[in-house]
Write a protein that holds these residues in place. Sequence first.
Motif, PDB file in Angstrom:
ATOM      1  N   ASP A 138     -25.232 -41.136  17.925  1.00 38.25           N
ATOM      2  CA  ASP A 138     -25.835 -41.367  16.695  1.00 38.25           C
ATOM      3  C   ASP A 138     -25.599 -42.773  16.195  1.00 38.25           C
ATOM      4  N   PRO A 139     -26.346 -43.285  15.074  1.00 32.57           N
ATOM      5  CA  PRO A 139     -26.185 -44.554  14.632  1.00 32.57           C
ATOM      6  C   PRO A 139     -24.659 -44.997  14.399  1.00 32.57           C
ATOM      7  N   GLN A 140     -24.068 -46.192  14.725  1.00 28.57           N
ATOM      8  CA  GLN A 140     -22.860 -46.635  14.704  1.00 28.57           C
ATOM      9  C   GLN A 140     -22.736 -47.872  13.816  1.00 28.57           C
ATOM     10  N   VAL A 141     -21.440 -47.801  13.227  1.00 26.45           N
ATOM     11  CA  VAL A 141     -21.175 -48.935  12.450  1.00 26.45           C
ATOM     12  C   VAL A 141     -21.126 -50.263  13.328  1.00 26.45           C
ATOM     13  N   VAL A 142     -21.634 -51.438  12.657  1.00 24.60           N
ATOM     14  CA  VAL A 142     -21.737 -52.582  13.490  1.00 24.60           C
ATOM     15  C   VAL A 142     -20.383 -53.010  13.768  1.00 24.60           C
ATOM     16  N   GLY A 143     -20.271 -53.826  14.960  1.00 25.01           N
ATOM     17  CA  GLY A 143     -18.819 -54.189  15.230  1.00 25.01           C
ATOM     18  C   GLY A 143     -18.341 -53.448  16.440  1.00 25.01           C
ATOM     19  N   PHE A 144     -17.062 -53.488  16.876  1.00 23.75           N
ATOM     20  CA  PHE A 144     -16.595 -53.147  17.990  1.00 23.75           C
ATOM     21  C   PHE A 144     -15.899 -51.590  17.911  1.00 23.75           C
ATOM     22  N   THR A 154     -13.682 -48.923   3.025  1.00 24.44           N
ATOM     23  CA  THR A 154     -13.748 -47.804   2.210  1.00 24.44           C
ATOM     24  C   THR A 154     -13.949 -46.456   2.900  1.00 24.44           C
ATOM     25  N   GLU A 155     -14.019 -46.168   4.079  1.00 25.60           N
ATOM     26  CA  GLU A 155     -14.005 -44.908   4.796  1.00 25.60           C
ATOM     27  C   GLU A 155     -12.932 -44.554   5.299  1.00 25.60           C
ATOM     28  N   GLU A 156     -11.860 -45.141   5.003  1.00 22.43           N
ATOM     29  CA  GLU A 156     -10.144 -44.767   5.556  1.00 22.43           C
ATOM     30  C   GLU A 156      -9.550 -44.612   4.286  1.00 22.43           C
ATOM     31  N   LYS A 177       2.356 -60.282  -8.984  1.00 23.84           N
ATOM     32  CA  LYS A 177       1.154 -60.880  -9.237  1.00 23.84           C
ATOM     33  C   LYS A 177       0.489 -61.379  -7.623  1.00 23.84           C
ATOM     34  N   ASN A 178      -0.385 -62.372  -7.707  1.00 23.42           N
ATOM     35  CA  ASN A 178      -0.714 -62.792  -6.428  1.00 23.42           C
ATOM     36  C   ASN A 178      -1.319 -62.041  -5.293  1.00 23.42           C
ATOM     37  N   ILE A 179      -1.622 -60.712  -5.939  1.00 18.47           N
ATOM     38  CA  ILE A 179      -2.218 -59.717  -5.134  1.00 18.47           C
ATOM     39  C   ILE A 179      -3.729 -59.915  -5.081  1.00 18.47           C
ATOM     40  N   ILE A 180      -4.134 -59.894  -3.725  1.00 15.14           N
ATOM     41  CA  ILE A 180      -5.856 -59.665  -3.421  1.00 15.14           C
ATOM     42  C   ILE A 180      -6.045 -58.313  -2.782  1.00 15.14           C
ATOM     43  N   PHE A 181      -6.944 -57.582  -3.481  1.00 19.11           N
ATOM     44  CA  PHE A 181      -7.336 -56.552  -2.797  1.00 19.11           C
ATOM     45  C   PHE A 181      -8.896 -56.585  -2.160  1.00 19.11           C
ATOM     46  N   HIS A 182      -8.958 -56.324  -0.992  1.00 23.50           N
ATOM     47  CA  HIS A 182     -10.083 -56.533  -0.243  1.00 23.50           C
ATOM     48  C   HIS A 182     -10.585 -55.135   0.498  1.00 23.50           C
ATOM     49  N   GLU A 183     -11.694 -54.692   0.005  1.00 25.37           N
ATOM     50  CA  GLU A 183     -12.366 -53.656   0.387  1.00 25.37           C
ATOM     51  C   GLU A 183     -13.652 -53.955   1.368  1.00 25.37           C
ATOM     52  N   SER A 184     -13.626 -53.413   2.513  1.00 21.99           N
ATOM     53  CA  SER A 184     -14.871 -53.532   3.525  1.00 21.99           C
ATOM     54  C   SER A 184     -15.565 -52.319   3.066  1.00 21.99           C
ATOM     55  N   GLN A 185     -16.929 -52.551   2.627  1.00 19.09           N
ATOM     56  CA  GLN A 185     -17.827 -51.662   2.486  1.00 19.09           C
ATOM     57  C   GLN A 185     -18.407 -50.762   3.578  1.00 19.09           C
ATOM     58  N   HIS A 241     -11.459 -47.223  10.037  1.00 21.23           N
ATOM     59  CA  HIS A 241     -10.355 -47.934  10.522  1.00 21.23           C
ATOM     60  C   HIS A 241     -10.891 -48.400  11.774  1.00 21.23           C
ATOM     61  N   GLU A 242     -11.587 -49.551  11.633  1.00 21.38           N
ATOM     62  CA  GLU A 242     -12.266 -50.145  13.053  1.00 21.38           C
ATOM     63  C   GLU A 242     -12.239 -51.671  12.844  1.00 21.38           C
ATOM     64  N   TRP A 243     -12.849 -52.148  13.935  1.00 21.24           N
ATOM     65  CA  TRP A 243     -12.613 -53.777  13.893  1.00 21.24           C
ATOM     66  C   TRP A 243     -13.486 -54.580  13.138  1.00 21.24           C
ATOM     67  N   LEU A 244     -14.783 -53.918  12.393  1.00 16.47           N
ATOM     68  CA  LEU A 244     -15.340 -54.596  11.685  1.00 16.47           C
ATOM     69  C   LEU A 244     -14.649 -54.883  10.295  1.00 16.47           C
ATOM     70  N   THR A 245     -13.831 -53.871   9.952  1.00 19.04           N
ATOM     71  CA  THR A 245     -12.947 -53.791   8.656  1.00 19.04           C
ATOM     72  C   THR A 245     -12.008 -55.004   8.788  1.00 19.04           C
ATOM     73  N   TRP A 246     -11.574 -55.358   9.935  1.00 18.97           N
ATOM     74  CA  TRP A 246     -10.492 -56.329  10.284  1.00 18.97           C
ATOM     75  C   TRP A 246     -11.140 -57.764  10.341  1.00 18.97           C
ATOM     76  N   ARG A 247     -12.212 -57.705  10.932  1.00 22.42           N
ATOM     77  CA  ARG A 247     -12.745 -59.200  10.991  1.00 22.42           C
ATOM     78  C   ARG A 247     -13.279 -59.756   9.852  1.00 22.42           C
ATOM     79  N   ARG A 248     -13.856 -58.706   8.761  1.00 22.73           N
ATOM     80  CA  ARG A 248     -13.996 -58.996   7.492  1.00 22.73           C
ATOM     81  C   ARG A 248     -12.799 -59.466   6.771  1.00 22.73           C
TER      82      ARG A 248
END
Lengths: 383, 383
Positions: free
Chosen positions: A93-99, A335-337, A353-361, A365-372
């Motif tokens: 099937d089509p895969q998410v970009v990345g590793f 966003t998918e985990e 305070k000083n929290i930054i919350f980052h969501e990878s669209q 649970h994969e490497w594109l999430t972590w590269r971003r």
Amino acid sequence: MMKKVILITAVMMMCNMASAQFRRGPQAEPPPEGFKPASTNTFISQYPAVNAETRQAMFKVLAPHAQIVQVDLAGKKYDMTKDEKGFWTCISDPQVVGFHYYAIRIDSVAVMDRGTEAFFGSNWESSGIEIPEGPEGDYYRFNKEIPHGQIRSVDYWSEVNGMERPVNVYVPAEYEQRPDKKYPVLYLVHGWGEDENGWSVQGHMANIMDGLIAAGRAVPMIVVMPSGDIKTNADVREASGNITDIYIKDLVPFIDKTFRTVTDREHRAMAGLSRGGFQTCLTVLNNMDKFAWMGTFSGFFMRSNEGIENAFNGAFKDADSFNKQMNLLFISTGTEERNPRESVEALKKHGIKNIIFHESQGTAHEWLTWRRALNDFAPRLFQ
Amino acid sequence: MMKKVILITAVMMMCNMASAQFRRGPQAEPPPEGFKPASTNTFISQYPAVNAETRQAMFKVLAPHAQIVQVDLAGKKYDMTKDEKGFWTCISDPQVVGFHYYAIRIDSVAVMDRGTEAFFGSNWESSGIEIPEGPEGDYYRFNKEIPHGQIRSVDYWSEVNGMERPVNVYVPAEYEQRPDKKYPVLYLVHGWGEDENGWSVQGHMANIMDGLIAAGRAVPMIVVMPSGDIKTNADVREASGNITDIYIKDLVPFIDKTFRTVTDREHRAMAGLSRGGFQTCLTVLNNMDKFAWMGTFSGFFMRSNEGIENAFNGAFKDADSFNKQMNLLFISTGTEERNPRESVEALKKHGIKNIIFHESQGTAHEWLTWRRALNDFAPRLFQ
């Protein structure tokens, strides 16, 4: 007379001597239109091949005597079909970009696809495949127009562990040219079952850091990538917390002795992915005299029987005190985990305070999430 | 109220998310008396196990549905026998000390044994096993009492190849502490089907160099370990000689620009094993204005239709001229592989001086031969 004394048909013989036992059989046909060998392949392998447009991967394995051959990729098993030469093939099937890690199953035994390089994950050497996409990859691809840092592989002696331990250390491009300058340090840890090469190989962290630093977006920094696991010492491995002892007592002193670092807490950060993110919480939140910045990528968890006030030995209990000490608490997820959004909101309501919350669209649970995540996190450090 | 907002059973869940598809089945029994997990295993693997006294290796593979499972080690295939849980086992003949590649054959498909780390050889990721022995290993084991150099992984841009290429660079322990000092350089190339990690991983070259330098036996030097193969460019790969162009036009200038090197020929050496030894001959003997020292480990061959006078474009023809230029021609071999002794004698009779011929007793075309060769060769350089 002397001219014919030396007789060997040279290179081919050497090849044969070294490789006879691993010789391959018939060669597979080149990939069909639209498919190209993946960048994660070994240099003579045509397969797996990737269609950049559809993001599908095509696999091919020679196993003439096997009964069932499958590909196990991103949580799905694909049955392969066999041709008359004994090659088994399937298209994913089509895969998410990345590793993505994957395995070949030959008669139910999960093994590496020998067409790819090996990537250490899930505690063993796995096949991997990189799915390319145009603009997304710009920040993690090699850019020949900018200066490049170096990744240094060194062993340090761990008294806690009673043995040498491997660590990879990224130094920025300018490090060699400025022998009098000292640098801040980010400790960056891989996930469960990976090793010290996870960030540099699967994560392309050097390309990401080179790009951020060259663009002036991130401060030049040293990035230390230890092994977050404990080789051959089962007693210690069981107690995940003990990795903190190795970091604090053995690794940080070694790094500060061996590299030109600024050694105060304001110039030391730690981050990790998945279990490495959890190790970051355990390490930083129990040693806030040593770290002033932290990031946990797909790895922010509190134990279910604790509340905010008791979590991590009460690190969050006094919000004002935490706020004074911690310049950045970066929490990210795909966003998918499993999403820690509620935890983040709870911490904010509690006064952190000083929290930054980052969501990878669109990633799990994969490497594109972590590269971003790294690409978003690193520019926030030390400035 | 807030206390129970954040709920996850933490680490185990992360493990499961990452590893579900690669989960192992039943665990094997620990190795029997006298056998210990090999140092080349991944950190949770009990097998393969080695008996240090008998130098035998014991293998175990879980493959309940396979028909035939074998181990392919050092030119011999061992049939494995299956137990009621589906584990296949065998014990090998005694092995030579040092590192050996091997494969598991599951229903005739050669695959990696997932108990070991991956070692790139024969153009793919292979299983490997280190056979230990007491005194022999002293020079290639990690020694915590001495200072350690670093291995730096960098990419350089190759105009010849039209892409970035990986190279590992060892710098001696003192390199960081002496920012004004420049160093001589040894280019050190792996064998056929291996890559830039061969010498640092399979060869333990950093331990060898650290030991020689700490003992004052070798001059502190930089050791450059390029990839001797040409990724994804089949046209160029076919012509082995073209690797010389990459070295001379792209790699040497990159190294001299990036590291603190002495750039004259008297401070530049090259050596390699097997095909890398042949590449060394091709490169050095055609560029004697750039190299004054050379070594070829299990890799000295002349084409069968040439004599000494014509070999390597006539490099040896004028012996006096060669002697003036080349400070060292180091030729080595294992006694259990094809021996170039006759060639060496012929070269000497022809008037070639400064030849050192090194034989590794009882070893074949394998890593112990090459660890010993490096240990004998490196002290002879640059002094």
